[in-house]
Design a protein around this motif. Sequence first.
Motif, mmCIF file in Angstrom:
data_model
loop_
_atom_site.group_PDB
_atom_site.id
_atom_site.type_symbol
_atom_site.label_atom_id
_atom_site.label_comp_id
_atom_site.label_asym_id
_atom_site.label_seq_id
_atom_site.Cartn_x
_atom_site.Cartn_y
_atom_site.Cartn_z
ATOM 1 N N ALA A 1 58.406 14.633 33.405
ATOM 2 C CA ALA A 1 59.077 14.525 32.108
ATOM 3 C C ALA A 1 59.641 15.868 31.666
ATOM 4 C CB ALA A 1 58.097 13.987 31.063
ATOM 5 N N ALA A 2 58.866 16.933 31.881
ATOM 6 C CA ALA A 2 59.320 18.265 31.482
ATOM 7 C C ALA A 2 60.527 18.703 32.305
ATOM 8 C CB ALA A 2 58.178 19.269 31.638
ATOM 9 N N LEU A 3 60.484 18.443 33.611
ATOM 10 C CA LEU A 3 61.596 18.853 34.470
ATOM 11 C C LEU A 3 62.841 18.004 34.204
ATOM 12 C CD1 LEU A 3 59.731 19.523 37.847
ATOM 13 C CD2 LEU A 3 60.481 21.174 36.131
ATOM 14 N N ASP A 4 62.649 16.719 33.892
ATOM 15 C CA ASP A 4 63.793 15.889 33.514
ATOM 16 C C ASP A 4 64.455 16.457 32.263
ATOM 17 O OD1 ASP A 4 63.587 14.125 35.599
ATOM 18 O OD2 ASP A 4 62.447 12.629 34.479
ATOM 19 N N GLY A 5 63.623 16.920 31.332
ATOM 20 C CA GLY A 5 64.160 17.483 30.096
ATOM 21 C C GLY A 5 64.927 18.768 30.322
ATOM 22 N N ILE A 6 64.393 19.623 31.193
ATOM 23 C CA ILE A 6 65.036 20.924 31.421
ATOM 24 C C ILE A 6 66.371 20.765 32.132
ATOM 25 C CG2 ILE A 6 64.083 21.501 33.680
ATOM 26 C CD1 ILE A 6 64.161 23.836 30.678
ATOM 27 N N LEU A 7 66.516 19.685 32.916
ATOM 28 C CA LEU A 7 67.796 19.456 33.591
ATOM 29 C C LEU A 7 68.936 19.279 32.592
ATOM 30 C CD1 LEU A 7 66.823 16.997 36.474
ATOM 31 C CD2 LEU A 7 67.807 19.273 36.743
ATOM 32 N N PHE B 1 54.891 25.962 30.350
ATOM 33 C CA PHE B 1 55.821 26.793 29.578
ATOM 34 C C PHE B 1 56.851 25.934 28.860
ATOM 35 C CE2 PHE B 1 59.813 29.190 29.262
ATOM 36 C CZ PHE B 1 59.397 30.255 28.477
ATOM 37 N N ILE B 2 57.414 24.969 29.558
ATOM 38 C CA ILE B 2 58.411 24.080 28.938
ATOM 39 C C ILE B 2 57.779 23.330 27.764
ATOM 40 C CG2 ILE B 2 59.867 22.052 29.293
ATOM 41 C CD1 ILE B 2 60.185 22.947 32.216
ATOM 42 N N LEU B 3 56.575 22.782 27.985
ATOM 43 C CA LEU B 3 55.911 22.021 26.931
ATOM 44 C C LEU B 3 55.571 22.891 25.725
ATOM 45 C CD1 LEU B 3 53.527 19.787 29.092
ATOM 46 C CD2 LEU B 3 55.650 19.113 27.979
ATOM 47 N N SER B 4 55.343 24.170 25.973
ATOM 48 C CA SER B 4 55.025 25.064 24.854
ATOM 49 C C SER B 4 56.254 25.382 24.011
ATOM 50 C CB SER B 4 54.419 26.374 25.385
ATOM 51 O OG SER B 4 55.409 27.170 26.034
ATOM 52 N N GLN B 5 57.443 25.165 24.565
ATOM 53 C CA GLN B 5 58.684 25.492 23.866
ATOM 54 C C GLN B 5 59.422 24.263 23.356
ATOM 55 O OE1 GLN B 5 59.617 28.902 23.618
ATOM 56 N NE2 GLN B 5 57.578 29.204 24.511
ATOM 57 N N ALA B 6 59.212 23.111 23.991
ATOM 58 C CA ALA B 6 60.017 21.921 23.717
ATOM 59 C C ALA B 6 59.491 21.119 22.525
ATOM 60 C CB ALA B 6 60.057 21.042 24.960
ATOM 61 N N LYS B 7 60.290 20.107 22.154
ATOM 62 C CA LYS B 7 59.854 19.138 21.143
ATOM 63 C C LYS B 7 59.025 18.086 21.870
ATOM 64 C CE LYS B 7 64.046 19.560 18.308
ATOM 65 N NZ LYS B 7 65.233 18.823 17.780
ATOM 66 N N VAL B 8 57.731 18.134 21.674
ATOM 67 C CA VAL B 8 56.826 17.284 22.439
ATOM 68 C C VAL B 8 56.294 16.144 21.573
ATOM 69 C CG1 VAL B 8 54.666 17.203 23.727
ATOM 70 C CG2 VAL B 8 56.169 19.184 23.935
ATOM 71 N N THR B 9 56.371 14.935 22.119
ATOM 72 C CA THR B 9 55.776 13.763 21.489
ATOM 73 C C THR B 9 54.630 13.296 22.362
ATOM 74 O OG1 THR B 9 57.916 13.087 20.584
ATOM 75 C CG2 THR B 9 56.179 11.425 20.657
ATOM 76 N N ASP B 10 53.434 13.238 21.806
ATOM 77 C CA ASP B 10 52.264 12.815 22.572
ATOM 78 C C ASP B 10 52.106 11.303 22.536
ATOM 79 O OD1 ASP B 10 50.998 15.272 23.568
ATOM 80 O OD2 ASP B 10 50.839 15.792 21.444
ATOM 81 N N LYS B 11 51.736 10.744 23.686
ATOM 82 C CA LYS B 11 51.568 9.297 23.795
ATOM 83 C C LYS B 11 50.354 8.992 24.656
ATOM 84 C CE LYS B 11 53.776 5.144 25.698
ATOM 85 N NZ LYS B 11 54.943 4.621 26.455
ATOM 86 N N GLU C 1 63.530 17.413 24.479
ATOM 87 C CA GLU C 1 62.569 16.429 24.005
ATOM 88 C C GLU C 1 61.761 15.884 25.195
ATOM 89 O OE1 GLU C 1 64.529 13.423 21.779
ATOM 90 O OE2 GLU C 1 65.341 14.817 20.283
ATOM 91 N N VAL C 2 60.440 15.988 25.083
ATOM 92 C CA VAL C 2 59.560 15.577 26.176
ATOM 93 C C VAL C 2 58.449 14.686 25.629
ATOM 94 C CG1 VAL C 2 58.009 16.329 28.018
ATOM 95 C CG2 VAL C 2 59.997 17.729 27.426
ATOM 96 N N GLU C 3 58.212 13.578 26.308
ATOM 97 C CA GLU C 3 57.077 12.711 25.980
ATOM 98 C C GLU C 3 55.917 13.087 26.887
ATOM 99 O OE1 GLU C 3 57.033 8.160 25.024
ATOM 100 O OE2 GLU C 3 56.663 8.394 27.179
ATOM 101 N N ARG C 4 54.851 13.578 26.266
ATOM 102 C CA ARG C 4 53.665 14.009 27.019
ATOM 103 C C ARG C 4 52.588 12.932 26.910
ATOM 104 N NH1 ARG C 4 51.461 19.610 25.208
ATOM 105 N NH2 ARG C 4 51.208 18.464 23.243
#
Length: 440
Positions: free
Chosen positions: A292-298, A416-426, A125-128
């Motif tokens: 945010a993406a790298l925090d999620g991938i960890l 790449f991560i954002l294209s695969q993850a559950k992204v919430t736009d803010k 889960e990533v907040e973009r």
Amino acid sequence: MAVTVETLDKLERRITLSLPAEVLKNEVDARLKKLARTVKADGFRPGKVPMNVVAQRYGYSVQYEVMNDKLGEAFSQAAAEANLRVAGQPRISEKEGDAPEGQVQFDATFEVYPEVKVGDLATVEVERVNADVNDAAIDRTVEILRKQRRTFNQRPAAEGAAEGDRVTIDFEGKIDGVPFEGGKAEGFQFLVGEGQMLEAFEKAVRGMKAGESKTFPLQFPEDYHGKDVAGKEADFLVTLNKVESQNLPEVNEEFIKTLGLADGSVDALRADIQKNLAREVKFRVAARNKAAALDGILKVAEFDVPKSLVEAESARLVENARNDLKARGIKDADKAPIPAEMFAPQAERRVRLGLIVGELVKANNLQAKPEQLQAHIQELAQSYEQPAQVVAWYMSDRQRMAEVEAVVIEANVTDFILSQAKVTDKSVSFEELMGQNEQA
């Protein structure tokens, strides 16, 4: 002969290196003979120094050099034969026990890279965030440009210090009647209302006139950067020496041309500011979304991290800290007692992310393409007066190009991560993105 690899721990391995004693002796002799051609010694002509004198003076250092070279070669060959991906530098020690006749043996203890397994990115889960440059941000920048070019005039003696004034003061603070370090200054200047001093200090100075003195209490915040006074109450004596009011330049053609805009119109100024702010917003949004993406991938990648890589990264961070202190003019910064342990969590995170990024790049063909490198450099160069020179500056240095490549690769991984993850736009405000607040 097959290399025997002993597993000591999850990532720690050990192999035994054998070197023929005769080969070592011959190499030492050869290097000493070569050295003898140029070595100088009292009482002998160059090139005529007896070998026993050369060996006595340089034998130990040459033996050490040969041993290091041969062990390095032997270790590299053994690691390659065993298909080992070595992490960091091996620790080499003389092997206990008797070695086979004609051989000298050493133990090489080292770590290997882990197998990095990245979990299901669809569960990340990533907040973009995204942000725009609005008129308020442009207005704020115009005011900053005006303040950078402001002038000051001394106020009449009957007028007190007001918001925006520059004051020159002497002050001394005491805690329980005792002066404290950093609590006294003479001829000290600050701008009222711009957050350069604690609010209680500024409040006490407001309204004072030149020549006046005042004593007042001040409570230091618990999180004050000066730990010796944090959370304590001090009594300050302040004498105001001079009050100067600020004069901001008008936003006219003359002012605008001083900023390098030949047009001189307000529309041209605002358009130029909008372009520069948009570029800065783009970089900051990218940095925040990358984090945010790298925090999620960890959270979906678990593996053991080589201690040697963490130690090396910690040492690098310590060196960076010393260089920063040196740049600030701190005396003997290179000898500052900075424990590497304080950087260990940051170092481990960096190493872990580096390994994850490397795995994603390899598995998904996310390497930096030449056109991406060129586009990134062009974008960086646009904020300078001579973009072509900046582009040439980057292109002419391999180290700088390597840094650009690392940034582009991280951007590819983020996308790449954002294209695969559950992204919430803010959507965030310009002020929030830039780390500003209403009082700044």
